[in-house]
Every structure is written in C-alpha cells, then in structure tokens.
Design a protein around this motif. Structure first.
Motif, mmCIF file in Angstrom:
data_model
loop_
_atom_site.group_PDB
_atom_site.id
_atom_site.type_symbol
_atom_site.label_atom_id
_atom_site.label_comp_id
_atom_site.label_asym_id
_atom_site.label_seq_id
_atom_site.Cartn_x
_atom_site.Cartn_y
_atom_site.Cartn_z
ATOM 1 N N GLN A 276 0.820 -1.201 0.000
ATOM 2 C CA GLN A 276 0.000 0.000 0.000
ATOM 3 C C GLN A 276 0.864 1.265 0.000
ATOM 4 O O GLN A 276 0.495 2.278 -0.599
ATOM 5 N N GLU A 277 2.024 1.183 0.648
ATOM 6 C CA GLU A 277 2.945 2.327 0.638
ATOM 7 C C GLU A 277 3.391 2.655 -0.787
ATOM 8 O O GLU A 277 3.525 3.819 -1.160
ATOM 9 N N THR A 279 1.764 1.819 -3.546
ATOM 10 C CA THR A 279 0.585 2.320 -4.258
ATOM 11 C C THR A 279 0.412 3.809 -4.014
ATOM 12 O O THR A 279 0.166 4.593 -4.945
ATOM 13 N N GLU A 280 0.552 4.210 -2.764
ATOM 14 C CA GLU A 280 0.406 5.629 -2.416
ATOM 15 C C GLU A 280 1.518 6.462 -3.066
ATOM 16 O O GLU A 280 1.279 7.585 -3.507
ATOM 17 N N GLU A 283 0.625 6.881 -6.692
ATOM 18 C CA GLU A 283 -0.513 7.793 -6.816
ATOM 19 C C GLU A 283 -0.077 9.243 -6.638
ATOM 20 O O GLU A 283 -0.565 10.139 -7.330
ATOM 21 N N ARG A 284 0.851 9.484 -5.711
ATOM 22 C CA ARG A 284 1.343 10.858 -5.528
ATOM 23 C C ARG A 284 1.991 11.377 -6.808
ATOM 24 O O ARG A 284 1.821 12.546 -7.180
ATOM 25 N N GLU A 287 -0.627 12.029 -9.649
ATOM 26 C CA GLU A 287 -1.466 13.216 -9.400
ATOM 27 C C GLU A 287 -0.797 14.521 -9.798
ATOM 28 O O GLU A 287 -1.460 15.556 -9.885
ATOM 29 N N ALA A 345 9.007 8.637 2.060
ATOM 30 C CA ALA A 345 8.097 8.827 0.921
ATOM 31 C C ALA A 345 8.885 9.026 -0.369
ATOM 32 O O ALA A 345 8.530 8.473 -1.420
ATOM 33 N N ASN A 348 10.427 5.744 -1.491
ATOM 34 C CA ASN A 348 9.425 4.859 -2.089
ATOM 35 C C ASN A 348 9.080 5.293 -3.506
ATOM 36 O O ASN A 348 8.921 4.457 -4.408
ATOM 37 N N GLU A 349 8.962 6.598 -3.732
ATOM 38 C CA GLU A 349 8.672 7.080 -5.082
ATOM 39 C C GLU A 349 9.809 6.735 -6.034
ATOM 40 O O GLU A 349 9.579 6.300 -7.174
#
Length: 439
Positions: A276-277, A279-280, A283-284, A287, A345, A348-349
């Motif tokens: 889920q991390e 996925t987020e 998504e960031r 967007e 974050a 992860n990206e």
C-alpha cells in the motif's frame, strides 16, 4: 575548501600543485574527467545494451499505442555518470559540500564497472569467487588508486616505479566509496554481495578511512549515493517511455501494479514494506500536473517527458535537502558532520520508478536472452585468457602486471582487471579472437 581539514586534501603520494589557484578538489575532478577509464564508460552497458533496441518501435504490450521512437538509444554508463554528477554537484552545493568534490565522486563512482553492466559483474564475480570475488565498487577503488595510469612512485623495496592511480585526495576517494567495508563485512547483512574494497587494496583503503567510524559513509558519499539513485531511477523510466516499453496508462491497472510491487519489494525497498505504501507513492506521482500520462514520440510529447524528468529530479533532491537541513541546520555539511536524510516517501517514489523500468525493460525476454549470451562471452573469455596469458589477450599494462605476479591468485586478479577494463564491444571482439579462431 575552508570547511575541509588539511587531512581531507592529502594524497597517498605527495605532489606539488602544477598551477596556482586551483583547489585540490578541482584537480581531483579534472583527473577523473580526463581519465581513460571514464571515457570507456561510453561503451559499457547501463541497463540496456547500447544498440540492442530498435529505432522504430511498435506496440509492445496489449493496449500500448504504436510509436516511432525519436531516439531509442539507451543511456550508457558514461551518460549516467555525467547525469549523476550534475545532480550531485547541485545537491551537494545546496547542502554546503564542495561541489567539485561531490562531482568528482559522482563521475568516479561507476568507473570500475565491467562490460555488460551488472550482468558482467555477476559473471566476473563467479570467475573470481576463489580470489575474493568481483564487485564494481571495489573495482572502482582499485582503478582509482592502482590501475588508472597517472602517477607513479618509487618502491621503497625494489626501487621500481609503482602506480598510485589517479592519486586523488583522501576526501575524494572516501566520497566515491559507496560501501566502506570489505567482502562479507556488511554491517547488517554478512551475506550481502556489496562491498567496497578487495583484500589487496586494504592498505590504501585504511589510509582513505583514517579517522572514520567503521561502516559509516561520509556525507559526500551519501550525496553521491542518493544522486546515483535519483539519476538512474528517473532516466531509466524516461528511456523506457522513449523506447515504447513503458505505457504510463498501464500503471493504473491493479494487475500491473501487483507485478511491479513484486519486483520492488525486497530489491528496491525492504522486504517488509507494505504494498500500500508503494501504491500511495505511485498515486502521488500520477497526481502531479507534469506526470507523463501518455507518450507518442511527438516533439510536444518529448518536451513534456523531459519536463517530467526534471520535475522528478528536483522533487527527490529537494526532499532530501529539506529533510537534511531540518535535522542538521543551515551550515556547511561536510565529511562526518552530518547524515543525509531522505524521507521514506521520497525513497518509495524513487523505488517505484526503478521497479517500473525493471519490470518492463530489464525483464523483457530478448533482454534476458542477451544477458545469457553476455555471461557466456565473459566466462569463455576468462577461461581463454587464463589458458593463453600473458602471450595473448592482455594489454601491455596488464601483461606487465601478470609477469610481475608471484602467485596464481595475483595472476587471476590481473585477468579480472583486464576484462573489467573492456567496453562491451572490446569484450566481444577479444572473445571472438581468442575463442572462435582457436576452435
């Protein structure tokens, strides 16, 4: 320079300045930039072998729009190193490092990597398993301090000239050391294949690390390491879109994402990472207004993609700069006075981009077939050199080292050094000369 100690600018072999006005780190940068080893990186694989992707590309997966790639030539180790250096220089300067020092480290960090990228690294590690293995970062230190011919000193024992490589400063060599430990010495994972020094090179490594805590990377090396991650994650993703192998629209599919997360977890993020991390993280990115939601090869599309790569690099660097400044203040952050802080974050990206390129570019069937062939080429080349050296196959530099070697272990390391120095094309050419014509 005033924020660095005298010991930071020392060289293994003392030498006078040639021209007043240049700093020690400017000299380091110039030596790396003008080295033959850096030039040879233009012929070494980064991720995809140069020339292995067609210029005209059609749809590669269901749902992908056929495009004509404006230039399907992937990045090489040299272009990656230049891009890493640009990222590192600016990030380092923003944090108070000497920019020439960080740029020199970024330019040098991949100089020891062999032909055929990490695939070649694996093949050479297999060949050298009985003499301490092979690791591209350890080879970089060896090249910088021993193999690249620039400075020689007289041996105190024999009186003969002995190479000290580029004879860079202590700070520059330390900044280029991504893994400051020997084989099997990873501080938390003894089974790790990553290390930064061979047993033969421990004396100069000890000199480089004088006064440093075991296993701790200097601040400039941390900047280099993050710049490396940023450069290759973003640019591999860009190359994948250019070549038609990555379709941004497919990244919205739950099935496609599950495949990407399987690649990412354990390889690019810790094994206990919650999908889920990731996925987020994706998504960031999706967007953002600048995210490339499609790519058709047109000039407008090319410009939008180039803007996206710039935005991504800025995003990742600003995240690290802001978090590091929040933790360590606004002064000059150098050597062992701070730690680079990269928010989870942002990591992860960055990892998501790496996994996308891995899944859709590196794991293509034709790439795996090519990698299998490359491993055969290097294995056969190593065997042929072992059988025929020093009379065939060794460059004069390595033939002299082979003749001077006093045991089989040292002679085998010379063969490894010779192979590691080759470009992709030179490795294939030498393999053909030593094997095809002797069958």
């Amino acid at each position: 320079m005033e924020f660095y100690a005298e010991a930071d600018t020392e060289r293994w072999a003392a030498e006078p300045d040639k021209r007043p006005g240049r700093t020690a780190f400017q000299r380091d940068r110039a030596r790396v930039l003008h080295s033959g080893a850096l030039r040879r990186l233009s012929g070494k694989t980064q991720v995809v072998t140069p020339g292995s992707l067609p210029r005209a590309l059609g749809a590669t997966r269901a749902g992908a729009t056929p495009i004509q790639a404006w230039d399907a030539s992937p990045r090489t180790r040299l272009t990656h190193s230049l891009e890493c250096a640009q990222v590192g220089r600016e990030l380092g300067a923003a944090l108070g490092c000497d920019p020439d020092l960080v740029e020199a480290a970024c330019l040098a960090h991949d100089m020891g990597h062999p032909p055929f990228g990490h695939n070649g690294e694996q093949a050479l590690n297999d060949f050298a398993k009985d003499i301490g293995g092979f690791e591209g970062n350890a080879q970089s230190l060896r090249l910088l301090t021993r193999l690249e011919p620039k400075r020689f000193v007289r041996s105190s024992v024999t009186g003969e000239p002995v190479s000290v490589g580029l004879n860079l400063t202590r700070a520059a060599l330390d900044a280029a050391t991504k893994y400051p430990w020997a084989r099997g010495g990873h501080p938390s994972d003894p089974a790790s294949v990553k290390f930064g020094v061979y047993e033969d090179d421990l004396p100069v490594f000890a000199w480089v690390r004088e006064g440093a805590a075991p296993y701790r990377k200097c601040f400039e090396a941390q900047v280099m390491d993050w710049s490396d991650d940023v450069a290759y994650s973003v640019h591999d993703f860009e190359d994948g879109l250019h070549a038609g192998h990555v379709d941004p629209r497919a990244l919205r599919s739950a099935t496609e994402r599950a495949d990407i997360w399987r690649v990412a977890i354990g390889r690019y993020v810790p094994a206990d990472t919650d999908p889920q991390e990731l996925t987020e993280a994706l998504e960031r990115l999706i967007e953002q207004d600048w995210w490339p939601h499609g790519y058709d090869g047109s000039a407008v599309s090319q410009a939008r993609l180039k803007d996206a790569t710039s935005q991504l690099i800025g995003r990742f660097c600003l995240a690290a700069e802001g978090a590091t400044r929040a933790a360590f203040g606004t002064g000059h952050l150098t050597r062992y006075g701070a730690e680079l802080v990269v928010p989870r974050a942002a990591r992860n990206e960055c990892a998501v981009l790496k996994a996308v390129a891995d899944r859709y570019v590196m794991q293509r069937d034709e790439q795996e077939r090519l990698r299998a062939d490359q491993r055969v080429v290097l294995a056969e080349l190593a065997d042929a050199l072992t059988a025929r050296a020093p009379f065939e196959g060794l460059d004069p530099q390595f033939r002299a080292l082979y003749d001077e070697a006093d045991d089989d272990r040292t002679r085998k390391r010379v063969i490894v050094d010779q192979i590691a120095s080759l470009t992709d094309a030179a490795a294939r050419s030498l393999h053909s000369r030593l094997t095809v014509h002797h069958r």
